[in-house]
Write an enzyme that holds these catalytic residues in place. Structure first.
Site, PDB file in Angstrom:
ATOM      1  N   GLU A 181     -18.639  -8.445  -5.406  1.00 18.60           N
ATOM      2  CA  GLU A 181     -19.588  -9.419  -5.915  1.00 18.60           C
ATOM      3  C   GLU A 181     -20.556  -9.886  -4.824  1.00 18.60           C
ATOM      4  O   GLU A 181     -21.673 -10.289  -5.113  1.00 18.60           O
ATOM      5  CB  GLU A 181     -18.842 -10.614  -6.520  1.00 18.60           C
ATOM      6  CG  GLU A 181     -18.063 -10.304  -7.816  1.00 18.60           C
ATOM      7  CD  GLU A 181     -16.761  -9.489  -7.645  1.00 18.60           C
ATOM      8  OE1 GLU A 181     -16.329  -9.246  -6.492  1.00 18.60           O
ATOM      9  OE2 GLU A 181     -16.178  -9.084  -8.676  1.00 18.60           O
TER      10      GLU A 181
ATOM     11  N   GLU B  58      -4.718  -7.777 -14.020  1.00 17.46           N
ATOM     12  CA  GLU B  58      -5.421  -7.868 -12.747  1.00 17.46           C
ATOM     13  C   GLU B  58      -6.924  -7.803 -12.909  1.00 17.46           C
ATOM     14  O   GLU B  58      -7.660  -8.389 -12.144  1.00 17.46           O
ATOM     15  CB  GLU B  58      -5.019  -6.756 -11.780  1.00 17.46           C
ATOM     16  CG  GLU B  58      -3.606  -6.868 -11.324  1.00 17.46           C
ATOM     17  CD  GLU B  58      -3.282  -5.749 -10.399  1.00 17.46           C
ATOM     18  OE1 GLU B  58      -4.190  -5.345  -9.633  1.00 17.46           O
ATOM     19  OE2 GLU B  58      -2.154  -5.264 -10.442  1.00 17.46           O
TER      20      GLU B  58
ATOM     21  N   GLY C 162     -12.260  -1.340  -3.629  1.00 15.14           N
ATOM     22  CA  GLY C 162     -10.876  -1.768  -3.394  1.00 15.14           C
ATOM     23  C   GLY C 162     -10.119  -0.672  -2.660  1.00 15.14           C
ATOM     24  O   GLY C 162      -9.112  -0.185  -3.144  1.00 15.14           O
TER      25      GLY C 162
ATOM     26  N   GLU D  55     -13.073  -3.349   0.853  1.00 14.11           N
ATOM     27  CA  GLU D  55     -11.730  -3.921   0.655  1.00 14.11           C
ATOM     28  C   GLU D  55     -11.786  -5.419   0.914  1.00 14.11           C
ATOM     29  O   GLU D  55     -12.304  -5.839   1.949  1.00 14.11           O
ATOM     30  CB  GLU D  55     -10.733  -3.250   1.606  1.00 14.11           C
ATOM     31  CG  GLU D  55      -9.373  -3.920   1.715  1.00 14.11           C
ATOM     32  CD  GLU D  55      -8.628  -4.049   0.382  1.00 14.11           C
ATOM     33  OE1 GLU D  55      -8.734  -3.144  -0.465  1.00 14.11           O
ATOM     34  OE2 GLU D  55      -7.940  -5.070   0.186  1.00 14.11           O
TER      35      GLU D  55
ATOM     36  N   ARG E 237       0.333   9.348  -9.235  1.00 13.94           N
ATOM     37  CA  ARG E 237      -0.911   8.603  -9.062  1.00 13.94           C
ATOM     38  C   ARG E 237      -1.797   9.221  -7.987  1.00 13.94           C
ATOM     39  O   ARG E 237      -2.941   9.599  -8.232  1.00 13.94           O
ATOM     40  CB  ARG E 237      -0.560   7.155  -8.687  1.00 13.94           C
ATOM     41  CG  ARG E 237      -1.704   6.335  -8.075  1.00 13.94           C
ATOM     42  CD  ARG E 237      -1.159   5.115  -7.319  1.00 13.94           C
ATOM     43  NE  ARG E 237      -2.190   4.266  -6.753  1.00 13.94           N
ATOM     44  CZ  ARG E 237      -2.723   4.419  -5.536  1.00 13.94           C
ATOM     45  NH1 ARG E 237      -2.351   5.423  -4.748  1.00 13.94           N
ATOM     46  NH2 ARG E 237      -3.640   3.586  -5.098  1.00 13.94           N
TER      47      ARG E 237
ATOM     48  N   GLN F  23       0.841  -1.196   0.000  1.00 11.09           N
ATOM     49  CA  GLN F  23       0.000   0.000   0.000  1.00 11.09           C
ATOM     50  C   GLN F  23       0.882   1.254   0.000  1.00 11.09           C
ATOM     51  O   GLN F  23       0.617   2.214  -0.711  1.00 11.09           O
ATOM     52  CB  GLN F  23      -0.913  -0.002   1.241  1.00 11.09           C
ATOM     53  CG  GLN F  23      -1.909  -1.153   1.293  1.00 11.09           C
ATOM     54  CD  GLN F  23      -2.972  -1.078   0.208  1.00 11.09           C
ATOM     55  OE1 GLN F  23      -3.339   0.020  -0.230  1.00 11.09           O
ATOM     56  NE2 GLN F  23      -3.449  -2.222  -0.247  1.00 11.09           N
TER      57      GLN F  23
ATOM     58  N   ASP G 218       3.514   6.958  -4.759  1.00 12.06           N
ATOM     59  CA  ASP G 218       3.574   7.278  -6.186  1.00 12.06           C
ATOM     60  C   ASP G 218       2.763   8.562  -6.342  1.00 12.06           C
ATOM     61  O   ASP G 218       1.537   8.541  -6.477  1.00 12.06           O
ATOM     62  CB  ASP G 218       2.971   6.128  -6.990  1.00 12.06           C
ATOM     63  CG  ASP G 218       2.933   6.410  -8.492  1.00 12.06           C
ATOM     64  OD1 ASP G 218       2.649   5.464  -9.249  1.00 12.06           O
ATOM     65  OD2 ASP G 218       3.160   7.571  -8.917  1.00 12.06           O
TER      66      ASP G 218
END
Lengths: 378, 378
Positions: free
Chosen positions: B128, B151, B77, B99, B53, B44, B50
């Site tokens: 889901e 991914e 996520g 998550e 990002r 993480q 980054d």
């Protein structure tokens, strides 16, 4: 977000996540994490070209041809089929070579190319589910993992024995044991320095996140320390240890007799204790573990020429197994006159059964310093 | 026998083994191969730091506070919870932060430590299967993998959209595309040299096995060549490409609209074609791929300040995504006056759905040289 391109050294232990999805069977985890790599020819090649390993099996079988002539043999986890082919060359009447991965197809080609397909039958499957037309006189297998027991292929060998070995039949190898010794090792200070650098980076990261985004991440500091300690200092690490690093003669575990040991005994772990005389009183950086196996045949069918395969620190370089080293940070500092008492226990982890837990307790006697740590061999 | 201590670079494609045990579900494979790494704080951290990002998301949310004020938001996520916290700071009325891994526990601590727990609810689960008490106005997610689609976390984002997004609701980011360009790259010749060395080693290995053990392994040579070609030259590789390496302007895929694209369309793959003018006529060593995303809001709720996050070759260094490079061995050699026609197709692999197949067809026009290759992005 992608997986970062971590360099994954097969051995650095990383804790933190072992929760599995509901219903995930050990077999299924197993396949992904373990079996897949054996399907690569390059993996087989690197084991084959480990000459200390392969020639030990070659001699154990070919020097003992009298024990193999006319016999029925089972090779558990045949890979490229090499051991099965040695057994055929030693005069076996029939060899069943069982391999779980698609490497079985390559093994079949090799057996045919070497004109041994009249003797050797390659079967793709697992020892737990395969059917054989008859019981066998001898089981050969190269099942040993790092620190002997990582991978736990030994379970499959014992299943094979219990299902298919005739009474009095022979296991090749017949015996195995773990050995331990205190060592000097620069890796210990290196890992500690790596850990310190990572924690320094973390301090900067915390400041960074506050400055850029006004988010305080300090609540993650303690879990992060635990995670990285485990990462750098909590695992058994592969190393090619030189004999000069040894600070005592080794301490050996009791001998495991492959004819007699049960799967339950294996699950209970390999434990032992003892004391060693220190050669010098310099700091002890790590505990080094390795194994040896021997090929003595069974009591009813002893080998004419017992052979040993030993993976101790060797000035000429390690087998592909290397040795496994466990850091002592800070180093243990013996006083003049101290001996080292060592207590070890090697267990399978319940979640990923091919991974090991290693509990090492070291005590300096008589000065009294005691350290106990549990490591992961991933 | 142990797993050799291979250095596993997350990106070198290794074919040869994709057979799964019976009954193994995609979810179960998934967990082991994908989710586990996100449970590590260090993973993480490396995404958070980054800055290209993280600051793009920060601006996309905070610069567009009017679009977030009083709204209900879902973070798919959430990892550390960072985007959910940004949304709360931008004035969201409620944020659901979902998550799948145990990182959810850390996210919960962070949300509380930053006094945002009255707004942000962290839920551990998958998109889901999770249940939410209400539909949402906005979905935020950082789902992009190497080459955008590795991914395939995007599937979960689309499931979330279809289950929970109100009509007219906004996706952040809203749009994505793939870009391609021919490059010079020393990696191509390096991988070829690596492959050549490995094959030389193989020749010695064959001789070795004949001399030591009288076993002929030559029948494995062709499969070994195929295995190692795939290993060294058959995969997309992570690289930090410098803009000076680019041999043309990029060719972009059609824009993917995250409000409209369906899971079936995604499964069918991202394809496109076009021509680019070559800046020079030096040899083309590889095709370089990357992505960009933009945050424009939905047609019904447009963002006041559209933001772009682009991962093109950058003189100041790559984001953690890098770019993905596909070797052309031998290099393509343009004639004076040639342009490059490129046809690309990016698909999921049926067996491991987080891995990609990338088909690249390159043609020099008018001189006519055509090369087509299928690569794996593992």
């Amino acid at each position: 977000m992608p997986l970062c391109h971590y360099i994954y050294l097969g051995f650095i232990s990383m804790s933190g996540s072992d929760k599995c999805l509901q219903g995930q069977s050990p077999d299924e985890q197993d396949y992904l994490r373990y079996f897949r790599s054996y399907a690569f020819i390059s993996h087989q090649r690197s084991m084959l070209e480990d000459h200390k390993r392969t020639s030990a099996y070659h001699r154990a079988i070919l020097d003992n041809r009298r024990q193999f002539e006319g016999k029925v043999v089972l090779d558990v986890g045949t890979g490229s089929g090499i051991l099965a082919m040695f057994a055929a060359r030693a005069g076996a009447r029939k060899v069943y070579a069982v391999e779980a991965t698609s490497m079985a197809e390559q093994a079949r080609k090799l057996v045919t190319a070497n004109q041994l397909d009249n003797i050797v039958t390659v079967i793709q499957g697992t020892m737990e589910t395969v059917e054989l037309p008859e019981k066998v006189d001898i089981i050969i297998s190269e099942w040993m993992g790092y620190l002997l027991l990582r991978e736990t292929m030994l379970d499959s060998v014992l299943v094979a024995r219990d299902r298919f070995l005739k009474p009095g039949g022979a296991m090749y190898p017949s015996h195995a044991r773990l050995l331990w010794a205190p060592i000097r090792a620069r890796e210990s200070a290196e890992r500690k320095a790596d850990f310190d650098r990572v924690m320094e980076h973390w301090e900067w990261f915390l400041i960074d996140m506050k400055n850029h985004y006004q988010i305080d991440m300090d609540v993650l500091t303690l879990p992060y320390i635990a995670e990285q300690k485990q990462n750098y200092l909590g695992g058994g690490e592969w190393a090619d240890v030189h004999p000069d690093q040894l600070l005592s003669e080794p301490l050996a575990s009791p001998l495991l007799d492959l004819h007699r040991i049960t799967i339950e005994e294996l699950k209970a772990g390999v434990t032992g204790e003892g004391s060693v005389m220190l050669k010098s009183h310099e700091p002890i950086d790590a505990i080094c573990g390795w194994f040896d196996v021997s090929f003595r045949g069974s009591p009813e069918q002893p080998a004419d020429h017992p052979i040993d395969l030993d993976t101790a620190p060797d000035a000429q370089g390690a087998t592909h197994w290397g040795q496994t080293i466990f850091m002592l940070q800070p180093p243990l500092r013996p006083q003049p006159g101290d001996q080292l008492a060592l207590n070890f226990a090697v267990f399978r982890r319940e979640d990923y059964e091919r991974l090991l837990r290693v509990r090492l307790a070291t005590r300096l006697v008589p000065s009294g310093t005691t350290v106990q740590q549990e490591y992961s061999v991933d």
